[in-house]
Design a protein around this motif. Structure first.
Motif, mmCIF file in Angstrom:
data_model
loop_
_atom_site.group_PDB
_atom_site.id
_atom_site.type_symbol
_atom_site.label_atom_id
_atom_site.label_comp_id
_atom_site.label_asym_id
_atom_site.label_seq_id
_atom_site.Cartn_x
_atom_site.Cartn_y
_atom_site.Cartn_z
ATOM 1 N N GLY A 1 0.786 -1.147 0.014
ATOM 2 C CA GLY A 1 0.017 0.009 0.162
ATOM 3 C C GLY A 1 0.864 1.345 0.123
ATOM 4 O O GLY A 1 2.011 1.311 0.080
ATOM 5 N N ASP A 2 0.157 2.340 -0.154
ATOM 6 C CA ASP A 2 0.727 3.563 -0.087
ATOM 7 C C ASP A 2 0.721 4.438 1.206
ATOM 8 O O ASP A 2 0.002 5.183 1.604
ATOM 9 C CB ASP A 2 0.258 4.514 -1.389
ATOM 10 N N TRP A 3 1.724 3.905 2.178
ATOM 11 C CA TRP A 3 1.760 4.585 3.486
ATOM 12 C C TRP A 3 2.200 5.722 3.493
ATOM 13 O O TRP A 3 1.709 6.441 4.612
ATOM 14 C CB TRP A 3 2.763 3.580 4.496
ATOM 15 N N ASP A 4 2.469 6.531 2.498
ATOM 16 C CA ASP A 4 2.821 7.866 2.608
ATOM 17 C C ASP A 4 1.592 8.575 2.489
ATOM 18 O O ASP A 4 1.481 9.836 2.980
ATOM 19 C CB ASP A 4 3.653 8.350 1.306
ATOM 20 N N ARG A 5 0.580 8.239 2.151
ATOM 21 C CA ARG A 5 -0.672 8.680 2.150
ATOM 22 C C ARG A 5 -1.762 8.400 3.320
ATOM 23 O O ARG A 5 -3.034 8.693 3.273
ATOM 24 C CB ARG A 5 -1.608 8.544 0.706
ATOM 25 N N LEU A 6 -1.338 7.441 4.016
ATOM 26 C CA LEU A 6 -2.061 6.805 5.233
ATOM 27 C C LEU A 6 -1.320 7.311 6.659
ATOM 28 O O LEU A 6 -0.180 7.324 6.646
ATOM 29 C CB LEU A 6 -2.068 5.441 5.097
ATOM 30 N N ARG A 7 -2.235 7.555 7.686
ATOM 31 C CA ARG A 7 -1.450 7.707 8.942
ATOM 32 C C ARG A 7 -1.784 6.460 9.497
ATOM 33 O O ARG A 7 -2.785 5.807 9.745
ATOM 34 C CB ARG A 7 -2.680 8.638 9.494
ATOM 35 N N VAL A 8 -0.543 5.675 10.251
ATOM 36 C CA VAL A 8 -0.391 4.634 10.707
ATOM 37 C C VAL A 8 -1.061 4.867 12.327
ATOM 38 O O VAL A 8 -0.699 5.690 12.988
ATOM 39 C CB VAL A 8 0.845 4.175 10.957
ATOM 40 N N VAL A 9 -2.203 3.966 12.514
ATOM 41 C CA VAL A 9 -2.694 4.297 13.920
ATOM 42 C C VAL A 9 -2.353 3.191 14.752
ATOM 43 O O VAL A 9 -2.817 3.180 15.888
ATOM 44 C CB VAL A 9 -4.474 4.431 13.908
ATOM 45 N N GLY A 10 -1.898 1.948 14.252
ATOM 46 C CA GLY A 10 -1.350 1.198 14.980
ATOM 47 C C GLY A 10 -0.855 -0.152 14.530
ATOM 48 O O GLY A 10 -1.159 -0.329 13.167
ATOM 49 N N GLN A 11 -0.010 -0.828 15.262
ATOM 50 C CA GLN A 11 0.707 -1.915 14.765
ATOM 51 C C GLN A 11 0.908 -2.929 16.042
ATOM 52 O O GLN A 11 1.487 -2.476 17.055
ATOM 53 C CB GLN A 11 2.146 -1.703 14.076
ATOM 54 N N ARG A 12 0.733 -4.189 15.878
ATOM 55 C CA ARG A 12 1.008 -4.876 16.882
ATOM 56 C C ARG A 12 1.417 -6.503 16.457
ATOM 57 O O ARG A 12 0.700 -6.677 15.467
ATOM 58 C CB ARG A 12 -0.341 -5.004 17.792
ATOM 59 N N ASP A 13 2.285 -7.037 17.387
ATOM 60 C CA ASP A 13 2.503 -8.395 17.068
ATOM 61 C C ASP A 13 1.774 -9.207 17.602
ATOM 62 O O ASP A 13 1.458 -9.103 18.951
ATOM 63 C CB ASP A 13 3.986 -8.641 17.356
ATOM 64 N N PHE A 14 1.250 -10.394 17.198
ATOM 65 C CA PHE A 14 0.673 -11.532 17.833
ATOM 66 C C PHE A 14 1.460 -12.887 17.556
ATOM 67 O O PHE A 14 1.700 -13.149 16.378
ATOM 68 C CB PHE A 14 -0.887 -11.637 17.425
ATOM 69 N N PRO A 15 1.365 -13.907 18.521
ATOM 70 C CA PRO A 15 1.837 -15.267 18.321
ATOM 71 C C PRO A 15 0.781 -15.885 17.284
ATOM 72 O O PRO A 15 -0.238 -15.579 17.483
ATOM 73 C CB PRO A 15 2.032 -15.743 19.579
ATOM 74 N N GLY A 16 1.703 -16.884 16.680
ATOM 75 C CA GLY A 16 0.792 -17.415 15.796
ATOM 76 C C GLY A 16 -0.038 -18.741 16.343
ATOM 77 O O GLY A 16 0.166 -20.024 15.805
ATOM 78 N N VAL A 17 -0.807 -18.396 17.330
ATOM 79 C CA VAL A 17 -1.631 -19.501 17.929
ATOM 80 C C VAL A 17 -3.117 -18.919 17.833
ATOM 81 O O VAL A 17 -3.397 -17.886 17.746
ATOM 82 C CB VAL A 17 -1.168 -19.629 19.330
ATOM 83 N N ALA A 18 -4.088 -19.982 17.986
ATOM 84 C CA ALA A 18 -5.598 -19.739 17.638
ATOM 85 C C ALA A 18 -5.951 -18.560 18.411
ATOM 86 O O ALA A 18 -6.807 -17.872 17.736
ATOM 87 C CB ALA A 18 -6.283 -20.794 17.990
ATOM 88 N N ARG A 19 -5.699 -18.569 19.703
ATOM 89 C CA ARG A 19 -6.239 -17.345 20.776
ATOM 90 C C ARG A 19 -5.829 -15.839 20.077
ATOM 91 O O ARG A 19 -6.425 -14.800 20.146
ATOM 92 C CB ARG A 19 -5.878 -17.330 21.843
ATOM 93 N N SER A 20 -4.874 -15.813 19.037
ATOM 94 C CA SER A 20 -4.351 -14.304 18.525
ATOM 95 C C SER A 20 -5.602 -13.950 17.556
ATOM 96 O O SER A 20 -5.558 -12.839 17.411
ATOM 97 C CB SER A 20 -3.239 -14.649 17.897
ATOM 98 N N ALA A 21 -6.352 -14.841 16.962
ATOM 99 C CA ALA A 21 -7.083 -14.359 16.125
ATOM 100 C C ALA A 21 -8.168 -13.358 16.849
ATOM 101 O O ALA A 21 -8.506 -12.211 16.574
ATOM 102 C CB ALA A 21 -8.120 -15.411 15.409
ATOM 103 N N GLY A 22 -8.753 -14.039 18.133
ATOM 104 C CA GLY A 22 -9.518 -13.080 18.949
ATOM 105 C C GLY A 22 -9.030 -11.932 19.512
ATOM 106 O O GLY A 22 -9.668 -10.775 19.647
#
Length: 154
Positions: free
Chosen positions: A14-35
């Motif tokens: 995507g064109d992040w220069d035209r977007l304001r990033v409002v958040g970024q977060r890492d999640f472990p690759g386990v089922a509960r991470s979807a929720g």
């Protein structure tokens, strides 16, 4: 290489220069991470977008993160799935970044009324303004965009 290193090496689509990033977060690759990812996105966007967009974002994040858990090399407690959210141009842009897979690529699967799974990317295709999947150096990014206000983009 962790997800933050991937971001630093241009993994974001995507064109992040035209977007304001409002958040970024890492999640472990386990089922509960979807929720957990779904809840995090809802909290992040609550009050910034109309209810319909918030509900759609909640559903699609859950589906795309679940796909990353099920079908990517990020699966497992040592794996990392990154969710990044941006706002701009009357759109919400959401990305799910994983370590990719040598045996699986994101694709819409044919389903019928009796299918118990396989509808996630079909929902993304129907509900998002646009979406895509990109191979990046360290893996893959599945992204989608939703309107801020459903009334502007029926």
């Amino acid at each position: 290489m962790n997800a933050h290193e991937r971001v630093g090496h241009g993994a974001m689509t995507g064109d992040w220069d035209r977007l304001r990033v409002v958040g970024q977060r890492d999640f472990p690759g386990v089922a509960r991470s979807a929720g957990a990812a779904r809840k995090w996105v809802v909290e992040l966007l609550d009050g910034q977008v109309v209810a319909e967009t918030l509900e759609t974002a909640e559903l699609l994040v859950s589906e795309v993160v679940t796909n990353a858990i099920l079908y990517s090399d990020s699966a497992g407690s040592e794996g990392i799935i990154t969710v990044r959210v941006g706002l701009g141009r009357d759109l919400v842009h959401i990305e799910v970044i994983d370590d990719g897979s040598a045996t699986s690529v994101p694709a819409i699967r044919a389903t019928d009324d009796d299918s118990l799974s396989g509808r996630g990317l079909s929902w993304v295709d129907r509900l998002a303004v646009t979406w895509g999947a990109d191979h990046v150096e360290a893996g893959r990014t599945v992204w989608f965009q939703l309107p801020y206000d459903e009334r502007k983009n029926p």
